[in-house]
Design an enzyme around this catalytic site. Structure first.
Site, short mmCIF file in Angstrom:
data_model
loop_
_atom_site.label_atom_id
_atom_site.label_comp_id
_atom_site.label_asym_id
_atom_site.label_seq_id
_atom_site.Cartn_x
_atom_site.Cartn_y
_atom_site.Cartn_z
N ASP A 100 0.76 -1.08 0.21
CA ASP A 100 0.10 0.05 0.04
C ASP A 100 0.90 1.22 0.13
OD1 ASP A 100 -2.50 1.50 0.56
OD2 ASP A 100 -3.22 -0.30 1.32
N ASP A 196 -3.11 4.63 -2.17
CA ASP A 196 -4.27 5.21 -1.44
C ASP A 196 -4.54 6.63 -1.82
OD1 ASP A 196 -5.49 4.69 1.21
OD2 ASP A 196 -4.67 6.60 1.62
N GLU A 250 -6.44 3.74 -5.93
CA GLU A 250 -7.88 4.04 -5.18
C GLU A 250 -8.27 5.29 -5.58
OE1 GLU A 250 -9.92 4.14 -0.80
OE2 GLU A 250 -8.00 4.96 -0.96
N HIS A 322 -11.00 -3.09 3.85
CA HIS A 322 -10.97 -2.66 5.09
C HIS A 322 -11.78 -1.26 5.37
CE1 HIS A 322 -8.30 -0.07 2.86
NE2 HIS A 322 -8.13 0.71 3.93
N ASP A 323 -12.46 -0.64 4.41
CA ASP A 323 -13.09 0.66 4.80
C ASP A 323 -14.62 0.30 4.63
OD1 ASP A 323 -10.88 2.05 4.84
OD2 ASP A 323 -10.70 2.37 2.78
C1 GLC Z 1 -8.04 5.17 2.02
C2 GLC Z 1 -7.78 4.03 2.94
C3 GLC Z 1 -8.67 4.40 4.29
C4 GLC Z 1 -7.91 5.59 4.96
C5 GLC Z 1 -7.99 6.63 3.82
C6 GLC Z 1 -6.94 7.66 4.30
O1 GLC Z 1 -9.47 5.32 1.64
O2 GLC Z 1 -8.38 2.98 2.32
O3 GLC Z 1 -8.47 3.31 5.06
O4 GLC Z 1 -8.73 5.79 5.95
O5 GLC Z 1 -7.66 6.43 2.68
O6 GLC Z 1 -5.64 7.22 4.26
#
Ligand code: GLC
Ligand code: CA
Length: 556
Positions: A100, A196, A250, A322-323
Site C-alpha cells: 500500500d 491510497d 484507489e 477494510h473501509d
Molecule cells: C483510504 C484508505 C482508508 C484511509 C484513507 C486515508 O481510503 O483505504 O482506510 O482511512 O485512505 O488514508
C-alpha cells in the site's frame, strides 16, 4: 517474478489487513509471522496475489494509513527480515505481493512533519501544506480540514484525520521522496502498489473555499484529479516501469471518464483503479446515510463500469475491503448466510476484471454489533457518531454505526472454533465476532458446500476459462429488482450467470435469445438440489430459483 505486467489480468488478489489476520507470537495483534503460516491456505484458495494494507510503523490514528516511516515494518508486525521471508515464500508459491502506497499524507509523527512544524525556513518546511488562515474545507475523517500548530504558528491541511497532515506534492523534493519509497520496496522484490486516495494528491492552487452546502463534496473538486495529477503520476509510473510493477489506484468518488484518464492513452499511469459506485447500493457516502439495499443500483454501477471500460481499460472487482462493512450484512442476508454469501461471490467473481477478496470474506464474516461507541476503534466511526444526526437517539445513532462502521471488516479473522477463533493465544486487540463458533475457516474447510469451498470453486472455474477471463460482458433485465443476469462471451463460447437476490422462490424469465438453447450447469450454490453437469432447458415451465440462488451455465 515480473516477466510481463499483464499477469494482473488473470490474477485473483487477496487483501490482508494484517492487524486482524493472524497473530503469530501471542501478543493479540496480527503479524507477519501469522501471515507466513497462512500462505499455504491462501494458495489453497487459489489466489495469485496479496495486497497488504500498510505494514509500516504507524501511531495507528488511522490503523496504518498514518505512516511514520515508509521504509520499515511496524515492530508489532515483525521486521524487514520477516517481510522478506514472507515475500520470498509467497513468490515460491506463485503468489505476488503488492504494497500500500499512502502518500497523500503522512503521520504527524513522521520525522518530516516533526521538522516541518518547527519553522517556516527549514529543509522540510514545504513538505506539507501550511497557511496562515484556513479555508472552509472539512476533512473526510475528523472535523475541519485544518489544524492550528502552536510551534509554527500556522495551520496545516489534513484531508483525513488530524494526525494525517497532507504532503505538498507540488514540492519536487516530496516527489523524489515518493520515488525513493517506490524503489525501496521494488528493490526488495514487491510486484506493485495499491495507491491510497491517489486522485487527491494534487490540489488546486490557492485552495479556494468550497461553495457547496454539503461538507467534503463541495470542496472535492479542488483536490480530486487536481491540476498536476497526471504529471506526478507519470513520474511514479516511470519508476514502476523500470521494474514492470503493477499500479492500482484507489479512486474515491472517481467517475468513469476521470478514471479513463489514468487508465488509457500514452500516459496510462495506472493499470487499474478502485471505483466506489457499486458500494453505494444501500447508502449515501457510506457512513452518512443508510438506505435500503437496491439491487438495481448495484447492477447499474456494475454495468456502467463493465460497459465503459470494455476494450479500453481493465476493471477491479470487489465487494469488501477494510473501509466497508461486511457484504452479507449489506447486500445479502445474515439469515440466509451460506446462500447469500455464495450468491454474492457468484455475482462479482465472474465479471470482467481482476477480483479482490478481503480477508474473512471467503468464509462470509458478518458485521459486529457493539453496545457502545467507546467499543469501536475506528476514527471515522467515532467522528460519524459525534458529528452527524445528533438529534437522533443514541440507539439510532449506534444503529447507524452498526450498519456502516469500517470496524466490522476489522475484527479478527475466524480461523477455527477454539478460543479467540484461533486468531491469537493472547488477548485479541479487538473484539472477535461471537459468531466464530459457527463461521470459521476450519469448519468450512471440512464442509463441501461451504462458502469457503464455493469461493475455491469459483476461482478455479474462472481461471480455467478464457471466456470468463476475457469475454465480453452483457447484462439482461436491467430493471428487474430481484435477479442479476449477465453473460460473458468469447469466440463462440458463452456463459450465463444468474443470481437471485430474493428471499423467496421466484420464477426467472430468461433472455429471449437463450430460448430453445440448451445450457449446461457449471456451478450452483444449491448443490444438493441439482446435479452439476446436467443439461437444462431454462424455459421449461415452473423453472424457479431458490432464495439467493446462483447459477453459472454454459450455453452449448
Ligand atoms: C483510504 C484508505 C482508508 C484511509 C484513507 C486515508 O481510503 O483505504 O482506510 O482511512 O485512505 O488514508
Ligand atoms: Ca502478534
Amino acid at each position: 517474478m515480473n516477466e510481463s505486467r499483464d499477469w494482473f489480468k488473470t490474477a485473483v488478489f487477496y487483501q490482508i489487513w494484517v492487524r486482524s489476520f493472524k497473530d503469530g507470537n501471542g501478543d493479540g495483534i496480527g503479524d507477519l509471522y501469522g501471515v507466513y503460516d497462512k500462505l499455504e491456505y491462501l494458495q489453497s484458495l487459489g489466489v495469485n496475489a496479496i495486497w497488504f494494507s500498510p505494514l509500516y510503523p504507524s501511531p495507528n490514528a488511522d490503523y496504518g494509513y498514518d505512516i511514520s516511516d515508509y521504509c520499515n515494518i511496524h515492530p508489532e508486525y515483525g521486521d524487514l527480515d520477516q517481510f522478506q521471508k514472507v515475500l520470498d515464500r509467497a513468490h515460491e508459491l506463485g503468489i505476488r505481493v503488492i504494497m500500500d502506497l499512502v502518500v497523500n499524507h503522512t503521520s504527524d509523527e513522521h520525522p518530516w512533519f516533526v521538522e516541518s512544524r518547527k519553522s517556516g525556513d527549514n529543509p522540510y518546511s514545504d513538505y506539507y501544506i501550511w497557511r496562515d488562515k484556513p479555508n472552509n474545507w472539512s476533512s473526510v475523517l475528523e472535523g475541519k480540514a485544518w489544524e492550528y500548530d502552536e510551534s509554527r504558528g500556522q495551520y496545516y491541511l489534513h484531508l483525513f484525520a488530524r494526525k494525517q497532515p497532507d504532503l505538498n506534492m507540488d514540492n519536487p523534493k516530496v516527489r523524489e521522496e515518493v520515488k525513493k519509497i517506490l524503489r525501496f520496496w521494488l528493490e526488495m522484490g514487491v510486484d506493485g502498489f495499491r495507491e491510497d486516495v491517489i486522485n487527491f494528491i494534487s490540489k488546486k492552487e490557492g485552495l479556494p473555499n468550497s461553495l457547496g452546502i454539503l461538507p467534503i463534496i463541495g470542496e472535492m473538486r479542488y483536490y480530486k484529479d487536481g491540476p498536476h495529477i497526471h504529471e506526478y503520476m507519470q513520474e511514479f509510473r516511470d519508476v514502476c516501469n523500470e521494474y514492470n510493477a503493477v499500479q492500482i489506484g484507489e479512486g474515491p468518488m472517481t467517475t468513469v471518464s476521470s478514471a479513463l484518464k489514468y487508465l488509457t492513452g500514452r500516459r496510462k499511469s495506472l493499470d487499474m483503479m478502485f471505483s466506489f459506485d457499486h458500494m453505494t447500493a444501500d447508502c449515501l457516502f457510506t457512513e452518512y446515510l443508510h438506505l435500503p439495499f437496491k439491487l438495481v443500483r448495484l447492477k447499474k454501477a456494475f454495468s456502467k463500469w463493465q460497459y465503459s471500460l470494455e476494450g479500453k481499460a481493465w476493471n477491479t472487482l470487489y465487494l469488501e475491503n477494510h473501509d466497508h462493512p461486511r457484504v452479507i450484512s449489506r447486500y445479502g442476508s445474515e439469515k440466509h448466510h451460506r446462500e447469500s454469501g455464495t450468491m454474492l461471490a457468484t455475482a462479482y467473481l465472474f465479471l470482467k476484471g481482476t477480483p479482490f477478496i478481503y480477508q474473512g470474506q471467503e468464509i462470509g464474516m458478518t458485521n459486529i454489533r457493539l453496545s457502545s461507541i467507546d467499543q469501536y476503534k475506528d476514527v471515522s466511526s467515532k467522528n460519524n457518531f459525534y458529528t452527524y444526526h445528533l438529534k437522533d437517539s443514541i440507539e439510532s445513532r449506534l444503529h447507524r454505526i452498526h450498519l456502516s462502521s469500517r470496524d466490522s471488516s476489522r475484527t479478527p479473522v475466524q480461523w477455527d472454533g477454539s478460543r479467540n477463533a484461533g486468531f491469537s493465544e493472547g488477548d485479541p486487540w479487538f473484539t472477535v465476532n461471537p459468531n466464530y463458533v459457527s463461521v470459521n475457516v476450519a469448519k468450512q474447510d471440512a464442509e463441501a458446500d461451504s462458502i469457503l469451498n464455493y469461493y475455491r470453486q469459483c476461482i478455479r472455474i474462472r481461471q480455467s476459462s478464457p471466456a470468463l477471463l476475457f469475454g465480453e460482458y452483457r447484462e439482461y433485465y436491467h430493471g428487474d429488482p430481484n435477479f442479476y443476469v449477465y453473460s460473458r462471451s468469447l469466440d463462440g463460447e458463452t456463459y450465463l450467470i444468474i443470481c437471485s437476490f430474493a428471499r423467496e422462490r421466484l420464477p426467472v424469465i430468461l433472455p429471449k435469445q437463450f430460448r430453445g438453447i440448451r445450457c449446461r450447469l457449471i456451478l450452483t450454490n444449491y448443490p444438493r438440489e441439482r446435479e452439476q453437469g446436467r443439461e437444462y432447458d431454462l424455459h421449461s415451465p415452473g423453472f424457479r430459483l431458490y432464495p439467493y440462488e446462483a447459477m453459472v451455465l454454459r450455453i452449448s
